[in-house]
Design an enzyme around this catalytic site. Structure first.
Site, PDB file in Angstrom:
ATOM      1  N   HIS A  63       0.836  -1.212   0.000  1.00 48.65           N
ATOM      2  CA  HIS A  63       0.000   0.000   0.000  1.00 48.65           C
ATOM      3  C   HIS A  63       0.866   1.256   0.000  1.00 48.65           C
ATOM      4  CE1 HIS A  63      -3.223  -2.848   1.330  1.00 48.65           C
ATOM      5  NE2 HIS A  63      -3.861  -2.138   0.428  1.00 48.65           N
TER       6      HIS A  63
ATOM      7  N   HIS B 149       1.345   1.468  -5.862  1.00 47.04           N
ATOM      8  CA  HIS B 149       0.014   0.847  -5.967  1.00 47.04           C
ATOM      9  C   HIS B 149      -1.007   1.911  -6.388  1.00 47.04           C
ATOM     10  CE1 HIS B 149      -3.771  -1.092  -4.975  1.00 47.04           C
ATOM     11  NE2 HIS B 149      -3.990  -0.235  -3.995  1.00 47.04           N
TER      12      HIS B 149
ATOM     13  N   HIS C 135      -6.907   6.907  -3.130  1.00 46.36           N
ATOM     14  CA  HIS C 135      -7.805   5.959  -2.472  1.00 46.36           C
ATOM     15  C   HIS C 135      -7.176   5.194  -1.303  1.00 46.36           C
ATOM     16  CE1 HIS C 135      -5.658   2.823  -4.603  1.00 46.36           C
ATOM     17  NE2 HIS C 135      -6.276   1.947  -3.840  1.00 46.36           N
ATOM     18  N   ASP C 136      -5.851   5.171  -1.190  1.00 49.40           N
ATOM     19  CA  ASP C 136      -5.199   4.491  -0.054  1.00 49.40           C
ATOM     20  C   ASP C 136      -4.256   5.439   0.687  1.00 49.40           C
ATOM     21  OD1 ASP C 136      -6.208   1.902   0.140  1.00 49.40           O
ATOM     22  OD2 ASP C 136      -4.936   1.136  -1.474  1.00 49.40           O
TER      23      ASP C 136
ATOM     24  N   ASP D  40      -8.875  -1.188  -8.135  1.00 52.62           N
ATOM     25  CA  ASP D  40      -8.169  -1.443  -6.884  1.00 52.62           C
ATOM     26  C   ASP D  40      -7.759  -2.908  -6.740  1.00 52.62           C
ATOM     27  OD1 ASP D  40      -7.082  -0.810  -4.419  1.00 52.62           O
ATOM     28  OD2 ASP D  40      -8.971  -1.061  -3.330  1.00 52.62           O
TER      29      ASP D  40
HETATM   30 ZN   LIG Z   1      -5.827   0.056  -2.926  1.00 51.98          ZN
END
Ligand SMILES: [Zn+2]
Length: 495
Positions: free
Chosen positions: A218, A222, A258-259, A368
């Protein structure tokens, strides 16, 4: 790496005032306006503090940032602190340093070198955009070596075989910044939304830096990979024909953030260790809420959208949240059954804004978890990285005498097992529906890779199991032979 030591190291002329440290990002980039025609340093001193005390030399500025008030110390003093309450021993572990390397690397750590490269590139490209020739030889060295190849890769950014690991190396670890900037530019979003290119660049650099590079999976690579996959989906005919500029902007922004600031452990871990984030978000979509709020924080800090009407800005922040929250894998079944129902009823109408938003959510979910749908070489690498992160969590759980999550237990689980389960129960069901929705060559390619990769892991697992049982069979046989020979009378040996 050596190149850093060749730069002049100038003494710090003034200490950084405490209040500056309370604002994330202040140290890194708040001085840029001066370089680009903003107020002179002395004027800035009143409100910007730290950076404004520097000399007018760009290199000197950055060297100062590498010094006493370098990244690690700044970040250790800002943001959330772990709550010192409760009885669990883990509460006293500084969560933010879980993945930190020991700081024995001397005055210029690897992270600072990376930040330097990122900053140099940022400065160089910003000047390039404004037509100012670069004055820093380092910029030339980096650009001459890698930019040509990275640019070539970007020409094929819509290719499903895009190798994000390679692109990240070619851009000196700046894949997320370069890719997202390129996509914004190629969609014409900068002009359409009248985005300030310097603010955009600064925003993207802050996003990239807020991903934890020590997470095996993460991390910003990514995020870049998900953004590239999202772009591929946005290019699919059904979406390309209907998505508005605002949808495209939000789709890319959501993918890139998103992360954001992912701690490298999952939600159950945060809950069982009474982590402050779990308390803050009431044990519900803890990580996704944190990613979203972090993204909003950076949007506001960079003032990227500050020129838009407040209502529009708030609406965009809400939609961004709704997209990021959709990536919570524990809610997958809800999204999947809604998607299935729409497809069965054939009632998806992409001129309807709510339906477009729903498809963006599904597209982001696909992006994702699309690793198993990539070509084997890339897919395998991602699988190994995510397992490394899982097992790292399991190691922490074991060390702190917590119940070890089965998925994270290196003693009882394997990459192959984890991947086969993930593909069968999570990835396949989603991509089967996506292929129904978007029956294209890309979907066929993805399903083809998914099937081959699953087969690859199964064969690997079977081979390993066969080897293990053969080895234990051999062990049993030799043990039996040993005990037989011991039982024989000594005189019979060799006769
Ligand atoms: Zn992700």
């Amino acid at each position: 790496m050596e190149v850093c030591y060749q730069l002049p190291v100038l003494p710090l002329d003034r200490p950084v005032p405490k209040h500056v440290l309370s604002r994330r990002g202040a140290i890194s980039f708040s001085s840029n306006s001066y370089f680009f025609g903003g107020p002179a340093p002395r004027q800035l001193a009143k409100r910007r503090g730290a950076i404004s005390y520097d000399s007018e030399n760009q290199t000197a500025l950055y060297i100062r940032m590498l010094g006493t008030y370098g990244d690690v110390r700044v970040r250790s003093q800002v943001g959330f602190e772990p709550e010192p309450r409760g009885s669990h021993p883990y509460l006293y572990v500084d969560f933010r340093t879980l993945h930190s390397r020991p700081q024995s690397a001397g005055p210029v750590s690897a992270r600072n070198v990376r930040r330097l490269l990122s900053f140099q590139r940022y400065l160089h490209s910003s000047r390039f955009i404004r037509g100012i020739p670069a004055s820093n030889p380092l910029g030339y060295i980096l650009d001459d070596d890698y930019t040509g190849q990275a640019k070539l890769m970007l020409e094929k950014v819509g290719n499903w075989n895009f190798d994000m690991f390679l692109f990240d190396r070619l851009t000196n670890g700046n894949s997320l910044v370069n890719l997202t900037f390129h996509l914004f530019n190629s969609y014409g979003l900068i002009e359409l939304f009248q985005l300030d290119m310097v603010k955009l660049r600064r925003f993207l650099v802050m996003i990239q830096e807020d991903y934890r590079s020590l997470n095996p999976y993460h991390n910003a690579v990514h995020a870049a990979d998900v953004t590239q996959a999202m772009y591929c989906y946005l290019q699919e005919p059904k979406l390309a024909e209907t998505m508005t500029s605002c949808d495209l902007l939000l789709g890319l922004l959501a993918a890139a953030t998103h992360d954001l600031d992912h701690p490298g452990v999952n939600q159950p871990f945060l809950i069982k260790t009474n982590h402050y984030l779990a308390a803050l978000y009431k044990n519900s979509s803890v990580l996704e809420n944190h990613h979203w709020k972090s993204a909003v924080g950076l949007l506001r800090e960079s003032a990227l959208l500050s020129h838009l009407p407040t209502e529009d800005r708030l609406n965009m922040e809400e939609r961004l949240g709704s997209l990021i929250l959709a990536t919570d894998i524990s809610r997958q079944n809800n999204y999947l059954s809604e998607f299935r129902t729409h497809l069965d009823k054939r009632d998806l109408c992409l001129t309807n804004g709510r339906h477009r938003h729903f498809i963006l959510q599904i597209a982001l979910k696909c992006a994702d978890i699309c690793n198993p749908c990539r070509p084997w070489k890339l897919s395998k690498l991602w699988s190994e990285k995510v397992t490394e992160e899982f097992f790292h969590q399991g190691d922490i759980e074991r060390k702190h005498h917590l119940e070890v999550t089965p998925l994270c237990d290196r003693q009882s689980n394997s990459v192959a097992n984890i991947q086969i389960g993930f593909m069968t129960y999570v990835v396949e069901p989603l991509f089967v529906e996506w292929s129904r929705f978007s029956d294209t060559r890309l979907s066929q390619t993805m399903m083809g890779h998914l099937s081959l990769n699953k087969q690859g892991w199964k064969e690997g697992r079977d081979k390993q199991e066969a080897n293990t049982s053969r080895a234990s069979e051999e062990q049993r046989t030799s043990a039996a032979k040993d005990s037989n020979s011991k039982e024989l009378p000594q005189g019979s040996k060799g006769s």
